[in-house]
Structure formats: structure tokens, C-alpha cells
Enzyme design. Structure first.
Site, PDB file in Angstrom:
ATOM      1  N   PRO A   2       0.816  -1.214   0.000  1.00 11.35           N
ATOM      2  CA  PRO A   2       0.000   0.000   0.000  1.00 11.35           C
ATOM      3  C   PRO A   2       0.855   1.273   0.000  1.00 11.35           C
ATOM      4  O   PRO A   2       1.747   1.435   0.819  1.00 11.35           O
ATOM      5  CB  PRO A   2      -0.804  -0.114   1.294  1.00 11.35           C
ATOM      6  CG  PRO A   2      -0.797  -1.570   1.633  1.00 11.35           C
ATOM      7  CD  PRO A   2       0.538  -2.058   1.176  1.00 11.35           C
ATOM      8  N   GLU A   3       0.597   2.127  -0.967  1.00  7.53           N
ATOM      9  CA  GLU A   3       1.183   3.462  -1.001  1.00  7.53           C
ATOM     10  C   GLU A   3       0.043   4.441  -1.274  1.00  7.53           C
ATOM     11  O   GLU A   3      -1.132   4.061  -1.239  1.00  7.53           O
ATOM     12  CB  GLU A   3       2.299   3.527  -2.043  1.00  7.53           C
ATOM     13  CG  GLU A   3       3.405   2.514  -1.760  1.00  7.53           C
ATOM     14  CD  GLU A   3       4.693   2.730  -2.542  1.00  7.53           C
ATOM     15  OE1 GLU A   3       4.929   3.859  -3.021  1.00  7.53           O
ATOM     16  OE2 GLU A   3       5.479   1.766  -2.665  1.00  7.53           O
ATOM     17  N   ARG A 250      14.748  -1.025   4.244  1.00 10.33           N
ATOM     18  CA  ARG A 250      13.807  -1.281   3.153  1.00 10.33           C
ATOM     19  C   ARG A 250      14.573  -1.682   1.902  1.00 10.33           C
ATOM     20  O   ARG A 250      15.574  -1.046   1.550  1.00 10.33           O
ATOM     21  CB  ARG A 250      12.978  -0.039   2.866  1.00 10.33           C
ATOM     22  CG  ARG A 250      12.023   0.337   3.998  1.00 10.33           C
ATOM     23  CD  ARG A 250      11.353   1.649   3.678  1.00 10.33           C
ATOM     24  NE  ARG A 250      10.424   2.063   4.724  1.00 10.33           N
ATOM     25  CZ  ARG A 250       9.108   1.859   4.692  1.00 10.33           C
ATOM     26  NH1 ARG A 250       8.583   1.221   3.676  1.00 10.33           N
ATOM     27  NH2 ARG A 250       8.341   2.279   5.669  1.00 10.33           N
TER      28      ARG A 250
END
Length: 276
Positions: A2-3, A250
Site C-alpha cells: 500500500p502506497e 527497506r
């Protein structure tokens, strides 16, 4: 993952299913909300704010949720089997006579007074897909810490809201610099176009079921998820390394030819690279 674009899509699905209708079912499955019941209240609207969702209901209440890495909201017609995951992963159920919205794996779920929404989202920078978008403020926020690596600055939602790991890697590729370049060293012409380019990427994808940054069918992303595969521009193998501020690493992708600049000493997808 999700962004800002996928959260915008989730908000639209929830808005279509719930807004203007009275809740006939409310089940919030987190301990601090075990006694909260929204049944009988009408949903007023569902608003995305960066990667956050604000579901406002009558009586001055807002259900705030955040999807983070793997959370999701699924909407089902009344009577349809829920298939978003096992029952123990369900954190919220909101339903009316026609539709049921089910929140799976939501790491953040809290009930606020609508007047207090700033407690949850007041720290966010300008929203790339929101009415408060301000490219000049977004760029000024990014440049406040000129020594900070560009990739980390883009992920900091206090600077601008909506960019996640995928858009971070893709945006750095389109700017022609590595995600480890200090943001203050970004050439002025590229700094000037950064906010508009970021917004363009999210706007282009908010209506799309499959995220695309290349404009090509079948070749959706320039670098993200493409370690060891040839760059779509120069055919150099794409590299992969972790990037983070120490609190969370990340996976980050880049092309060492199309994106000159500082990079980790070692990465997967190519030969070791010396830090500048």
C-alpha cells in the site's frame, strides 16, 4: 504494497460502499475498541490522507486506520463469503444492508473524535493526492536536512505524504540519481521537477489496478522488484540493497549506470560497488 495510490483506491471503495448509509454492523477487533459500537450511525465520508484512512461517522467520530505493509480493506456484497485472509487477521467489520467492509491485518486502528484527527495525521506533509498538495512546501520540507539520503527523505511522511518503497525507487530512477544521494546534492533542475513528478506518478496510478511507472504494457516498473534483470534503458543489471535510518531497512532498487552517485559497498544483482 500500500502506497498513496492504493490507499486512495481503498478510500474510494469504502466511500462507495459505506458513505451516506447507516451501519447495521460494527465489529472492531482490537482490545482497546472492544466495547466500541458504531451500529446505528451513518457513515459521512471516507477520506485518504497520505497512507492513512479516515472513516468519519455521525456523532463526531472518526475511525482511523493505516495499512502499512500488508493491511487491506475488502468490500463484499451482503452474504458473500469473506476471502481476504483467516478470521484471526480481521481487525474491523463495518456493514450496512447491502455491503460489508472488512479490514484485514490493520496494524493501526483507533477511534477518534473527528475534531482530534490531527492527533493521527497532523504531522503529515502535503498529500500528493490531497486538496492540500503544495509542491513548494513539499520541496522545502525535503531540503530541510540536505545531508539526508534522498530515498529516506522521500519515505518520511512528514515531508510529503503518499510515497512508499516502490515509488521511492522509481522516482529516484526517473530523476537519474541513486537513493543514497544527499538530498541537498540533487541538481537544481531535478529538485525543481521532483514534486511534480512524484504527484504525476501517483495520479497516473490511482485509477489503475496494476501500478505502472514506465508507460509500457508488460514492463510496469523500471527498477523495483527487478534485481539482476537488465535495466529497461541501458541493459545494466539492476541492483538491490537495504536502505534505512537504522529503525527499519527497506529493499531498494537502482541502476548503477542510469543512476550515478553514492551506493552501498555491496549489493545483490551486480559486482560490489564502492561507496563514494
Amino acid at each position: 504494497m500500500p502506497e498513496g495510490d492504493t490507499v486512495w483506491q481503498a478510500a474510494r471503495r469504502l466511500q462507495d460502499a459505506l458513505a451516506g448509509r447507516m451501519l447495521t454492523r460494527s465489529d472492531l477487533r482490537v482490545p482497546r475498541l472492544a466495547t466500541a459500537d458504531l451500529t446505528g450511525r451513518t457513515v459521512l465520508d471516507v477520506t485518504p490522507r497520505g497512507k492513512h484512512l479516515l472513516t468519519r461517522v455521525e456523532g463526531g467520530l472518526t475511525l482511523h486506520s493505516h495499512l502499512r505493509m500488508d493491511g487491506s480493506w475488502r468490500v463484499y456484497p451482503h452474504g458473500q463469503r469473506w476471502d481476504g485472509g483467516p478470521a484471526h487477521q480481521i481487525r474491523a467489520v463495518l456493514g450496512n444492508a447491502d455491503r460489508t467492509a472488512v479490514g484485514y491485518r490493520l496494524p493501526v486502528l483507533e477511534l477518534l473524535r473527528t475534531a482530534d484527527e490531527d492527533r493521527a495525521v497532523g504531522h503529515l506533509g502535503p498529500d500528493l493526492l490531497g486538496p492540500d498538495w503544495d509542491p513548494d512546501l513539499a520541496l522545502a520540507n525535503l531540503l530541510k536536512d540536505p545531508a539526508r539520503p534522498l530515498g529516506e527523505a522521500l519515505l518520511d511522511q512528514r515531508n510529503l505524504a503518499g510515497i512508499g518503497n516502490i515509488f521511492k525507487s522509481e522516482l529516484c530512477f526517473l530523476l537519474g540519481v541513486t537513493p543514497w544521494l544527499p538530498v541537498g546534492e540533487l541538481p537544481a533542475d531535478r529538485s525543481a521537477k521532483l514534486p511534480g513528478l512524484a504527484r504525476k506518478l501517483l495520479e497516473f496510478n490511482r485509477e489503475r489496478p496494476v501500478r505502472n511507472t514506465t508507460g509500457r504494457r508488460g514492463q510496469d516498473l523500471f527498477v523495483y522488484g527487478r534485481a539482476r534483470r537488465p535495466c529497461l534503458r541501458c541493459r545494466t543489471p539492476i541492483r538491490l540493497a537495504d536502505q534505512g535510518d537504522g529503525s527499519r531497512e527497506r529493499p531498494t532498487y537502482w541502476c548503477p549506470t542510469c543512476q550515478p552517485g553514492p551506493a552501498p559497498a555491496r549489493s545483490s544483482g551486480g559486482l560490489p560497488r564502492t561507496v563514494r
